[in-house]
Design a protein around this motif. Structure first.
Motif, PDB file in Angstrom:
ATOM      1  N   GLU A 175      10.152  14.043   7.681  1.00 52.15           N
ATOM      2  CA  GLU A 175       8.917  13.422   8.150  1.00 52.15           C
ATOM      3  C   GLU A 175       8.116  12.941   6.951  1.00 52.15           C
ATOM      4  N   GLU A 176       7.432  11.828   7.127  1.00 52.94           N
ATOM      5  CA  GLU A 176       6.572  11.300   6.070  1.00 52.94           C
ATOM      6  C   GLU A 176       5.396  10.592   6.726  1.00 52.94           C
ATOM      7  N   GLU A 177       4.196  10.904   6.256  1.00 45.80           N
ATOM      8  CA  GLU A 177       3.002  10.268   6.812  1.00 45.80           C
ATOM      9  C   GLU A 177       1.930  10.130   5.750  1.00 45.80           C
ATOM     10  N   VAL A 178       1.074   9.145   5.939  1.00 42.92           N
ATOM     11  CA  VAL A 178      -0.079   8.950   5.051  1.00 42.92           C
ATOM     12  C   VAL A 178      -1.307   9.424   5.816  1.00 42.92           C
ATOM     13  N   LEU A 179      -1.992  10.407   5.243  1.00 42.05           N
ATOM     14  CA  LEU A 179      -3.171  10.972   5.882  1.00 42.05           C
ATOM     15  C   LEU A 179      -4.386  10.066   5.652  1.00 42.05           C
ATOM     16  N   GLU A 180      -5.466  10.342   6.372  1.00 38.66           N
ATOM     17  CA  GLU A 180      -6.663   9.510   6.311  1.00 38.66           C
ATOM     18  C   GLU A 180      -7.236   9.385   4.900  1.00 38.66           C
ATOM     19  N   ASP A 181      -7.087  10.435   4.094  1.00 39.63           N
ATOM     20  CA  ASP A 181      -7.639  10.407   2.740  1.00 39.63           C
ATOM     21  C   ASP A 181      -6.693   9.769   1.726  1.00 39.63           C
ATOM     22  N   GLY A 182      -5.557   9.234   2.204  1.00 31.13           N
ATOM     23  CA  GLY A 182      -4.600   8.564   1.325  1.00 31.13           C
ATOM     24  C   GLY A 182      -3.494   9.470   0.820  1.00 31.13           C
TER      25      GLY A 182
END
Length: 58
Positions: free
Chosen positions: A41-48
């Motif tokens: 899994e890979e994701e970019v969170l709201e804070d970058g």
């Protein structure tokens, strides 16, 4: 890295942080493959922040 930011209309620290983050991501991905892990899994969170989950069957 050596750069001349004179006249550039960008934030120097944000630019350097962006380059550092991309370099760290590429290094992580190379190490993950080299050591036999898979990216689950890979994701970019709201804070970058980039969150990467890796796993390996043993």
């Amino acid at each position: 890295m050596v750069a001349d930011f004179w006249g550039a209309k960008i934030n120097q620290q944000q630019f350097v942080n962006s380059i550092s983050q991309k370099y760290a991501h590429k290094t992580l991905m190379a190490t993950v493959q080299e050591q036999g892990f898979n990216v689950e899994e890979e994701e970019v969170l709201e804070d970058g922040t980039v969150r990467v989950v890796v796993g390996r069957w043993v």
